[in-house]
Write an enzyme that holds these catalytic residues in place. Structure first.
Site, PDB file in Angstrom:
ATOM      1  N   LYS A  16       0.870  -1.172   0.000  1.00 46.40           N
ATOM      2  CA  LYS A  16       0.000   0.000   0.000  1.00 46.40           C
ATOM      3  C   LYS A  16       0.910   1.227   0.000  1.00 46.40           C
ATOM      4  O   LYS A  16       1.857   1.305   0.779  1.00 46.40           O
ATOM      5  CB  LYS A  16      -0.873  -0.016   1.253  1.00 46.40           C
ATOM      6  CG  LYS A  16      -1.911   1.053   1.322  1.00 46.40           C
ATOM      7  CD  LYS A  16      -2.739   0.860   2.589  1.00 46.40           C
ATOM      8  CE  LYS A  16      -4.065   1.547   2.484  1.00 46.40           C
ATOM      9  NZ  LYS A  16      -4.896   1.248   3.646  1.00 46.40           N
ATOM     10  N   ASP A 115     -12.096   2.611  11.514  1.00 43.13           N
ATOM     11  CA  ASP A 115     -12.546   2.730  10.122  1.00 43.13           C
ATOM     12  C   ASP A 115     -13.077   1.383   9.616  1.00 43.13           C
ATOM     13  O   ASP A 115     -12.656   0.901   8.572  1.00 43.13           O
ATOM     14  CB  ASP A 115     -11.386   3.228   9.252  1.00 43.13           C
ATOM     15  CG  ASP A 115     -11.846   3.753   7.902  1.00 43.13           C
ATOM     16  OD1 ASP A 115     -13.054   4.072   7.765  1.00 43.13           O
ATOM     17  OD2 ASP A 115     -11.018   3.832   6.982  1.00 43.13           O
TER      18      ASP A 115
END
Length: 129
Positions: A16, A115
């Site tokens: 990522k 999240d």
């Protein structure tokens, strides 16, 4: 997410990339990101994606993590919908159970996932391929 070869594990991993320019404007956010990355690297649970390595260069932060082949639950559900395939109640219960085990581990570690959403739930299933 990018697929890469990891020397550390001798196989494929996911990388990522987070652009520093997006976080550099706010020093508090940048510090929080660094703290969060250090914390997730320490997590060790079978239902939490393992972070293998954290790196950075002048422009980006790189998070090398375990590769989950099918991607996130949102993408899998979209593919399943297109093919008119559905999870059974048993499969849904198994997925939910694994999510709850991971959340329980995080909470017992005195942490919180802030999240939780389908896009952040990685799945390795055969349906919807």
């Amino acid at each position: 997410m990018h697929e890469a070869m990891s020397v550390k594990i001798g196989g494929k991993c996911a990388v990522k990339v987070i652009k520093k320019s997006k976080v550099a404007e706010d020093k508090v956010w940048e510090e929080l990101l660094k703290q969060e990355l250090e914390i997730i690297q320490k997590l060790d649970h079978p239902h939490i994606v393992r972070v293998l390595d954290l790196c950075e260069d002048e422009e980006n932060y790189y998070i090398a993590q375990e590769l989950i082949k099918n991607g996130n639950l949102f993408e899998v559900l979209q593919k399943m919908k297109e093919k008119d395939v559905k999870f059974s109640e048993r499969e849904i219960a198994d997925i939910l159970y694994q999510i709850l085990l991971a959340i329980n581990y995080i909470h017992n570690s005195k942490l919180m996932h802030r999240d939780l959403k389908l896009e952040n739930i990685m799945v390795d299933v055969q349906k919807g391929k």
